[in-house]
Design a protein around this motif. Structure first.
Motif, mmCIF file in Angstrom:
data_model
loop_
_atom_site.group_PDB
_atom_site.id
_atom_site.type_symbol
_atom_site.label_atom_id
_atom_site.label_comp_id
_atom_site.label_asym_id
_atom_site.label_seq_id
_atom_site.Cartn_x
_atom_site.Cartn_y
_atom_site.Cartn_z
ATOM 1 N N ASP A 229 10.258 65.655 48.974
ATOM 2 C CA ASP A 229 9.817 64.840 50.112
ATOM 3 C C ASP A 229 10.920 64.952 51.164
ATOM 4 O O ASP A 229 11.935 64.253 51.097
ATOM 5 N N ASP A 231 11.358 64.085 54.190
ATOM 6 C CA ASP A 231 11.646 63.046 55.175
ATOM 7 C C ASP A 231 11.660 61.647 54.563
ATOM 8 O O ASP A 231 11.425 60.654 55.251
ATOM 9 N N ARG A 235 12.218 57.350 56.644
ATOM 10 C CA ARG A 235 11.340 56.179 56.686
ATOM 11 C C ARG A 235 12.137 54.879 56.729
ATOM 12 O O ARG A 235 11.556 53.801 56.795
ATOM 13 N N HIS A 236 13.456 55.006 56.668
ATOM 14 C CA HIS A 236 14.334 53.836 56.702
ATOM 15 C C HIS A 236 15.219 53.903 57.945
ATOM 16 O O HIS A 236 15.677 54.980 58.329
ATOM 17 N N TYR A 310 2.793 63.974 60.860
ATOM 18 C CA TYR A 310 3.570 63.121 59.959
ATOM 19 C C TYR A 310 4.666 62.330 60.672
ATOM 20 O O TYR A 310 5.388 61.563 60.036
ATOM 21 N N SER A 312 4.553 59.829 62.565
ATOM 22 C CA SER A 312 4.350 58.375 62.577
ATOM 23 C C SER A 312 4.948 57.719 61.330
ATOM 24 O O SER A 312 5.152 56.506 61.303
ATOM 25 N N ARG A 313 5.263 58.509 60.310
ATOM 26 C CA ARG A 313 5.795 57.956 59.067
ATOM 27 C C ARG A 313 7.306 57.714 59.132
ATOM 28 O O ARG A 313 7.851 57.036 58.270
ATOM 29 N N ILE A 314 7.976 58.309 60.107
ATOM 30 C CA ILE A 314 9.428 58.184 60.145
ATOM 31 C C ILE A 314 9.842 57.065 61.091
ATOM 32 O O ILE A 314 9.119 56.705 62.018
ATOM 33 N N SER A 315 11.025 56.513 60.854
ATOM 34 C CA SER A 315 11.538 55.428 61.683
ATOM 35 C C SER A 315 11.823 55.935 63.091
ATOM 36 O O SER A 315 12.445 56.993 63.271
ATOM 37 N N CYS A 318 15.487 56.791 63.857
ATOM 38 C CA CYS A 318 16.176 57.899 63.191
ATOM 39 C C CYS A 318 16.197 59.138 64.081
ATOM 40 O O CYS A 318 15.172 59.796 64.269
#
Length: 334
Positions: A229, A231, A235-236, A310, A312-315, A318
């Motif tokens: 995974d 990324d 996600r944080h 994808y 939209s899934r990351i902070s 970041c």
């Protein structure tokens, strides 16, 4: 040096090389298998650190002595210094072209990017590969293992295995070692004079081998990017514990692989902090259990590296994050 096995095209036949890989690991010998994914030189933490330093300098010019001075400040001779040594090797090759001349920074970065693309095919230590994978390659020293050379694969004519053995033999530029079981090797035994009489052969008599240590039954598995995974850390937000834990890791650091109650696989550090996750494409070894996991490499990723679908899934906070490539070690048993 390279060792070529008589494995057929099926992916699982790479496992016939596992005992050799385990022996090298046990003896501390540098080794790699040709089926390992070694992509991502440009995104390595170490490469990105050097690029970041170069781009924060005031000058648009750079020379080899200046780069070497900076590299001299980085780890050397330690287990976690492997990728720094890789960069030193790159700069040494660049020096052959540029000398000590001061040239535009972009010139060096373009050269380094091309070197990195070629680096995917570079050999580090003993290379283990099958005869099929060896086609088109050459090495100074080659050892061809004995095995099921006489067994033809599906849809192959009776002469296919002889041609494949010839391919394996002709990969050598300087020296060639041909392994032969006591029961004989039909093609070697059929050569004029036989391997025992021909002056073209330096025959080494078989010597009794000690009982193989149990470590040779281990399986070393470096995961490819498809199984990771990429990324997970993104996600944080930047202040999350996962980023601090990742920053504390280096190549060679011990980590652990655990499975969540939902069946997902996580990588965690010695304190139990999650530092990564594996993708749905990861499958653990069957009839084996994991005994060790360590960091093979750490890569830096940015939002531009993530597919639009994808992001939209990351902070949103970041700007960059790190991703661990693990190497897992399995032993027989459940």
């Amino acid at each position: 040096m390279s060792m070529i096995a008589p494995a057929r095209k099926a992916p699982g036949n790479w496992r016939s090389l596992d005992p050799l890989r385990s022996y090298c690991e046990l003896r501390g010998m540098p080794v790699q298998q040709a089926d390992e994914d070694r992509s991502g030189f440009w995104t390595l933490r170490e490469t990105q650190a050097m690029i970041g330093w170069l781009r924060t300098r005031d000058s648009a010019l750079i020379d080899v002595p200046t780069i070497r001075q900076w590299l001299a400040l980085q780890p050397e001779g330690r287990p976690d210094a492997h990728w720094w040594s890789y960069l030193r090797e790159a700069v040494a090759e660049y020096a052959l072209d540029a000398g000590d001349a001061e040239l535009p920074l972009d010139h060096f970065l373009d050269w380094l990017a091309e070197w990195g693309r070629e680096a995917r095919r570079r050999q580090t230590g003993l290379l283990l590969l099958t005869a099929h994978r060896a086609k088109g390659l050459e090495f100074d020293h080659v050892a061809v293992l004995d095995g099921d050379w006489l067994r033809s694969g599906a849809n192959e004519d009776a002469d296919a295995t002889r041609r494949l053995y010839y391919v394996a033999m002709t990969r050598a530029r300087k020296t060639l070692a041909l392994a032969r079981f006591d029961r004989g090797q039909a093609w070697l035994d059929a050569l004029p004079g036989g391997p025992s009489d021909s002056p073209a052969f330096l025959r080494r008599r078989a010597t009794p081998l000690p009982t193989p240590p149990p470590e040779l039954a281990r399986r070393h598995r470096r995961l490819g990017w498809r199984q990771i995974d990429l990324d997970f850390a993104a996600r944080h937000p930047p202040g999350h514990a996962i980023h601090r834990a990742l920053a504390a890791l280096t190549a060679g650091s011990r980590i652990a692989l655990r499975q969540t109650s939902a069946g997902a696989w996580r990588l965690c550090d010695a304190q139990g902090v999650d530092v990564g996750a594996l993708s749905q494409h990861f499958e653990p070894e069957t009839h084996m259990h994991g005994i060790e996991a360590r960091v093979a490499a750490i890569h830096v990723r940015r939002p531009r590296d993530v597919a639009e679908a994808y992001r939209s899934r990351i902070s949103a906070q970041c700007e960059s994050w790190e991703m661990v490539v693990p190497e897992l070690v399995y032993a027989p048993g459940s």
